[in-house]
Design an enzyme around this catalytic site. Sequence first.
Site, PDB file in Angstrom:
ATOM      1  N   HIS A  49       1.376   1.561  -5.722  1.00 34.32           N
ATOM      2  CA  HIS A  49      -0.019   1.092  -5.757  1.00 34.32           C
ATOM      3  C   HIS A  49      -0.932   2.257  -6.154  1.00 34.32           C
ATOM      4  CE1 HIS A  49      -3.853  -0.711  -4.733  1.00 34.32           C
ATOM      5  NE2 HIS A  49      -4.045   0.134  -3.730  1.00 34.32           N
TER       6      HIS A  49
ATOM      7  N   HIS B   9       0.837  -1.210   0.000  1.00 32.10           N
ATOM      8  CA  HIS B   9       0.000   0.000   0.000  1.00 32.10           C
ATOM      9  C   HIS B   9       0.869   1.256   0.000  1.00 32.10           C
ATOM     10  CE1 HIS B   9      -3.267  -2.789   1.306  1.00 32.10           C
ATOM     11  NE2 HIS B   9      -3.911  -2.022   0.443  1.00 32.10           N
TER      12      HIS B   9
ATOM     13  N   HIS C 166      -6.567   7.254  -2.591  1.00 30.71           N
ATOM     14  CA  HIS C 166      -7.470   6.374  -1.839  1.00 30.71           C
ATOM     15  C   HIS C 166      -6.815   5.595  -0.702  1.00 30.71           C
ATOM     16  CE1 HIS C 166      -5.790   3.021  -4.092  1.00 30.71           C
ATOM     17  NE2 HIS C 166      -6.417   2.213  -3.264  1.00 30.71           N
ATOM     18  N   ASP C 167      -5.467   5.485  -0.705  1.00 31.46           N
ATOM     19  CA  ASP C 167      -4.781   4.734   0.368  1.00 31.46           C
ATOM     20  C   ASP C 167      -3.717   5.574   1.068  1.00 31.46           C
ATOM     21  OD1 ASP C 167      -4.889   1.409  -1.140  1.00 31.46           O
ATOM     22  OD2 ASP C 167      -6.010   2.209   0.557  1.00 31.46           O
TER      23      ASP C 167
ATOM     24  N   ASP D 145      -8.770  -0.508  -7.842  1.00 31.18           N
ATOM     25  CA  ASP D 145      -7.985  -0.984  -6.693  1.00 31.18           C
ATOM     26  C   ASP D 145      -7.457  -2.397  -6.944  1.00 31.18           C
ATOM     27  OD1 ASP D 145      -8.658  -0.545  -3.100  1.00 31.18           O
ATOM     28  OD2 ASP D 145      -6.809  -0.740  -4.223  1.00 31.18           O
TER      29      ASP D 145
HETATM   30  C1  LIG Z   1      -4.570  -9.953  -4.722  1.00 30.04           C
HETATM   31  C2  LIG Z   1      -5.365  -9.541  -3.517  1.00 30.04           C
HETATM   32  N1  LIG Z   1      -5.650 -10.457  -2.598  1.00 30.04           N
HETATM   33  C3  LIG Z   1      -6.359 -10.133  -1.480  1.00 30.04           C
HETATM   34  C4  LIG Z   1      -6.658 -11.122  -0.505  1.00 30.04           C
HETATM   35  C5  LIG Z   1      -7.379 -10.782   0.641  1.00 30.04           C
HETATM   36  C6  LIG Z   1      -7.800  -9.456   0.814  1.00 30.04           C
HETATM   37  C7  LIG Z   1      -8.555  -9.025   2.026  1.00 30.04           C
HETATM   38  O1  LIG Z   1      -8.593  -7.829   2.301  1.00 30.04           O
HETATM   39  N2  LIG Z   1      -9.193  -9.949   2.727  1.00 30.04           N
HETATM   40  C8  LIG Z   1     -10.000  -9.539   3.927  1.00 30.04           C
HETATM   41  C9  LIG Z   1      -9.216  -9.577   5.236  1.00 30.04           C
HETATM   42  C10 LIG Z   1      -7.941  -8.767   5.119  1.00 30.04           C
HETATM   43  C11 LIG Z   1     -10.101  -8.972   6.324  1.00 30.04           C
HETATM   44  C12 LIG Z   1      -7.531  -8.478  -0.137  1.00 30.04           C
HETATM   45  C13 LIG Z   1      -6.812  -8.807  -1.279  1.00 30.04           C
HETATM   46  N3  LIG Z   1      -6.520  -7.859  -2.250  1.00 30.04           N
HETATM   47  C14 LIG Z   1      -6.788  -6.529  -2.400  1.00 30.04           C
HETATM   48  C15 LIG Z   1      -7.561  -5.654  -1.529  1.00 30.04           C
HETATM   49  C16 LIG Z   1      -8.874  -5.324  -1.877  1.00 30.04           C
HETATM   50  C17 LIG Z   1      -9.600  -4.466  -1.047  1.00 30.04           C
HETATM   51  O2  LIG Z   1     -10.903  -4.118  -1.269  1.00 30.04           O
HETATM   52  C18 LIG Z   1     -11.568  -3.987  -2.537  1.00 30.04           C
HETATM   53  C19 LIG Z   1     -10.767  -3.134  -3.479  1.00 30.04           C
HETATM   54  C20 LIG Z   1     -12.894  -3.309  -2.219  1.00 30.04           C
HETATM   55  C21 LIG Z   1     -11.844  -5.358  -3.130  1.00 30.04           C
HETATM   56  C22 LIG Z   1      -9.050  -3.918   0.092  1.00 30.04           C
HETATM   57  C23 LIG Z   1      -7.740  -4.237   0.433  1.00 30.04           C
HETATM   58  C24 LIG Z   1      -7.006  -5.104  -0.384  1.00 30.04           C
HETATM   59 CL1  LIG Z   1      -5.371  -5.532   0.044  1.00 30.04          CL
HETATM   60  N4  LIG Z   1      -6.235  -6.101  -3.536  1.00 30.04           N
HETATM   61  N5  LIG Z   1      -5.622  -7.123  -4.141  1.00 30.04           N
HETATM   62  C25 LIG Z   1      -5.801  -8.217  -3.343  1.00 30.04           C
HETATM   63 MG   LIG Z   2      -7.527   0.796   0.856  1.00 28.20          MG
HETATM   64 ZN   LIG Z   3      -5.824   0.299  -2.565  1.00 31.18          ZN
END
Ligand SMILES: Cc1nc2ccc(C(=O)NCC(C)C)cc2n2c(-c3cc(OC(C)(C)C)ccc3Cl)nnc12
Ligand SMILES: [Mg+2]
Ligand SMILES: [Zn+2]
Length: 344
Positions: free
Chosen positions: A85, A81, A123-124, A235
């Site tokens: 990003h 982050h 946003h981050d 995102d």
């Molecule tokens: C490749 C990839 N794997 C991920 C695997 C798990 C999680 C995760 O947060 N699990 C929940 C647990 C932590 C409580 C997020 C992942 N992730 C995101 C991401 C997406 C987000 O939210 C939106 C954009 C609304 C979808 C917000 C933050 C993040 Cl880091 N971006 N890439 C990824």
């Molecule tokens: Mg965020």
């Molecule tokens: Zn983000």
Amino acid sequence: YHMQVSQQDVLDVTMCPSEHEVPDFAKFTFTPRKILPKETPCFIMKMMKDLGFIDTFKIKSDNLARFILYVRKGYRDVPYHNWSHAFSVAHFAYLALTNFQLVEKGYFTQLEALAYFISCLCHDIDHRGTTNSFQQQSNSVLASLYSSEGSVMERHHLSQTICTLNTGGCNFLDALSKDDYVKCLDLIKDMILATDLASHYKIHSRQLAMAQEGYNKALPEHRYYLASLLMTCADLSDQTKDWKETKKVAQLIYAEFFAQGDLEKGMGRVPANMMDREKASIPDHQLEFLTQCCICIFRILATIFPNAKILVEAIKQNIICWESSKRIFDRLCIEGKTSYEVLV
Ligand SMILES: Cc1nc2ccc(C(=O)NCC(C)C)cc2n2c(-c3cc(OC(C)(C)C)ccc3Cl)nnc12
Ligand SMILES: [Mg+2]
Ligand SMILES: [Zn+2]
């Protein structure tokens, strides 16, 4: 704090050489992480010029340059982050605006397009590499500020964005009418808060319904769902690139997740499996995330914008790669051959 950005830095960005013609820069296959960090502020200026924002909103270059440099300073040096990003998310906004012709076709007004691009960039801001639930658990200052309303980190990113706009010489929106300025900040608020995974799950079913019944530009809630969808797509845009990129980004995300898991263990807590470097199976978790969350979001996008189908196809390719990487991982584990890091 004020002199974190020098006058020379600002001048360098306002005098960006215009010969920034990078082939395929406006294509969905382009990977923005290949742009050199020191070149990124110039590319933000280029994208905002290409999108017509500078002319439409009479934006002064030195204010915009100073804003961009303060936003970049606002990001921390965490594995995922961070500023690259932010830059890649803003690049996806540029791709969506140009390839889907969001303004030309009436999906967005110019003001909504500006708010979308700025929200993606900001946003981050000031992310610490830890989740909302970790803020509660660790009783962080941010939790005490925002936990009553939820979306703790996202409310902080929004507050940092507004603070940066109010920093001397950074308010590049000062030529907007009072109404447009208030409207723009309102849009930025909705868009940044939409990047909380929990908020996404709350509205996902209605976004699906919107796509199935047909997008209606005249409906305010459809416009809100589309803006939220475009934020989550931006995102997650790393997942629509080639496997090499996707795998590299996954490593950065898990570097953050595992560091949080280590902190939680240090606090005497039991981290979630995907945060625990001893227990996590990255391929399994990524397959779950891509098939249950990521591909669904881009499928909705593709029902509204047919040329987003290539993004769904790219995610399918990455799912196939995670499946084969899982098979290799499982076989190597059975043979007791490798620790996970070697594979990923
Ligand atoms: C490749 C990839 N794997 C991920 C695997 C798990 C999680 C995760 O947060 N699990 C929940 C647990 C932590 C409580 C997020 C992942 N992730 C995101 C991401 C997406 C987000 O939210 C939106 C954009 C609304 C979808 C917000 C933050 C993040 Cl880091 N971006 N890439 C990824
Ligand atoms: Mg965020
Ligand atoms: Zn983000």
